[in-house]
Design an enzyme around this catalytic site. Structure first.
Site, short mmCIF file in Angstrom:
data_model
loop_
_atom_site.label_atom_id
_atom_site.label_comp_id
_atom_site.label_asym_id
_atom_site.label_seq_id
_atom_site.Cartn_x
_atom_site.Cartn_y
_atom_site.Cartn_z
N SER A 142 0.81 -1.22 0.00
CA SER A 142 0.00 0.00 0.00
C SER A 142 0.84 1.27 0.00
O SER A 142 0.40 2.30 -0.53
CB SER A 142 -0.93 0.00 1.21
OG SER A 142 -0.21 -0.17 2.42
N THR A 143 2.04 1.24 0.56
CA THR A 143 2.87 2.45 0.58
C THR A 143 3.49 2.70 -0.79
O THR A 143 3.50 3.83 -1.29
CB THR A 143 3.95 2.35 1.66
OG1 THR A 143 3.34 2.02 2.92
CG2 THR A 143 4.69 3.68 1.82
N ASP A 171 10.50 -0.13 -2.17
CA ASP A 171 9.62 -1.17 -1.68
C ASP A 171 9.24 -0.88 -0.23
O ASP A 171 9.91 -0.09 0.45
CB ASP A 171 10.30 -2.54 -1.77
CG ASP A 171 9.31 -3.69 -1.88
OD1 ASP A 171 8.11 -3.48 -1.63
OD2 ASP A 171 9.75 -4.81 -2.19
N GLU A 217 10.94 -9.83 -4.56
CA GLU A 217 11.40 -8.60 -3.90
C GLU A 217 12.89 -8.64 -3.64
O GLU A 217 13.58 -7.64 -3.78
CB GLU A 217 10.62 -8.41 -2.60
CG GLU A 217 9.16 -8.01 -2.82
CD GLU A 217 8.33 -8.00 -1.56
OE1 GLU A 217 7.21 -7.46 -1.60
OE2 GLU A 217 8.80 -8.53 -0.54
N ALA A 277 7.86 -2.43 3.76
CA ALA A 277 8.30 -3.42 4.73
C ALA A 277 7.20 -3.61 5.76
O ALA A 277 6.37 -2.73 5.98
CB ALA A 277 9.60 -3.00 5.41
N ASP A 278 7.19 -4.80 6.38
CA ASP A 278 6.23 -5.09 7.43
C ASP A 278 6.77 -4.75 8.81
O ASP A 278 6.02 -4.41 9.71
CB ASP A 278 5.83 -6.56 7.36
CG ASP A 278 5.22 -6.92 6.01
OD1 ASP A 278 4.26 -6.25 5.60
OD2 ASP A 278 5.73 -7.84 5.35
N LYS A 294 9.77 -8.61 5.46
CA LYS A 294 8.97 -8.28 4.29
C LYS A 294 8.32 -9.54 3.74
O LYS A 294 8.75 -10.63 4.06
CB LYS A 294 9.84 -7.67 3.18
CG LYS A 294 10.32 -6.27 3.45
CD LYS A 294 11.25 -5.76 2.35
CE LYS A 294 10.78 -6.01 0.95
NZ LYS A 294 9.42 -5.50 0.67
#
Length: 231
Positions: free
Chosen positions: A40-41, A90, A112, A92-93, A103
């Site tokens: 989403s980012t 990219d 990724e 990241a979680d 990720k």
């Protein structure tokens, strides 16, 4: 640190994602080959790149990223066609204080990693909810072969995993996707090497900080700050 008023209707988390994603688009210039991450980012990064109408060629880390990029009018090429990338952006979680990452919640972490390694600069974009004192609470995505996911799960438990869950969805590469809970990942480098040594593991979602150029963090107040790994 930058601070801008946010558009009405965005929650704090969504505002942070928008700020980080759009800020990262400012590093992209015409003529570049660009890696586009998943999530989403990065969605906000892609929208900003489309608005700028730059002459760029993009490599996607997932099928859904590629579909969105094409809808936005971004020119897509394959990883082999690109060879190398000037920049990859990219999400990241989780991000720890040393800029190690978890990720791959969407199952695209193998692609990724390929894209991150191809890039001269790997830029990570997150909202501030993704900053953690230690990795682990989110759960570690691990992609394994269909042949023996139970064997891989047992080996992961031997490494200290408290719970291993087989997810219903497949990875972007079509393999079995596990979510593995470690209470705290105290040494990401050691754990990454141990997981990678398990036969049947295709890839894991630990991204060590050697590949990270910077982390761009958007806050719920609309601020943006940058964190640089210690290397």
């Amino acid at each position: 640190m930058t601070n801008e008023p946010g558009p009405a209707g965005l929650s704090g988390s969504e505002l942070g994602k928008q700020r980080a994603g759009r800020f990262a688009a400012g590093f992209v210039e015409s003529g570049m080959k660009v890696g586009l991450g998943t999530g989403s980012t990065v969605h906000h990064t892609m929208v900003a790149l489309a608005e700028k109408s730059l002459d760029i060629a993009c490599v996607a880390t997932s099928r859904r990223t590629e579909a969105l990029a094409r809808e936005l009018g971004l020119r897509m090429i394959t990883a082999d066609e690109a060879g190398r990338l000037e920049i990859a952006i990219d999400g990241a979680d989780e991000v720890d204080p040393m800029c190690h990452l978890v990720k791959g919640a969407g199952g695209a972490h193998t692609r990724e990693k390929v894209v991150a390694e191809m890039a001269d600069k790997f830029v990570v974009v997150v909202d501030d909810s993704k900053l953690v004192e230690a990795l682990g609470a989110f759960g570690l995505p691990i992609e394994v072969l269909d042949f023996a996911p139970g064997i891989a799960s047992a080996r992961l438990e031997a490494l200290g995993a408290e719970m291993v869950t087989v997810l219903p969805e497949r990875s972007d590469g079509g393999n079995v996707l596990l979510r593995v809970m470690f209470e705290v990942i105290e040494d990401p480098a050691e754990l990454a090497a141990s997981i990678k040594a398990i036969p049947g593991v295709v890839e894991h979602g630990l991204f060590l900080n050697w590949c990270v150029a910077r982390v761009i963090v958007g806050t719920s107040e609309g601020q943006v700050r940058q964190i640089f790994p210690p290397h």
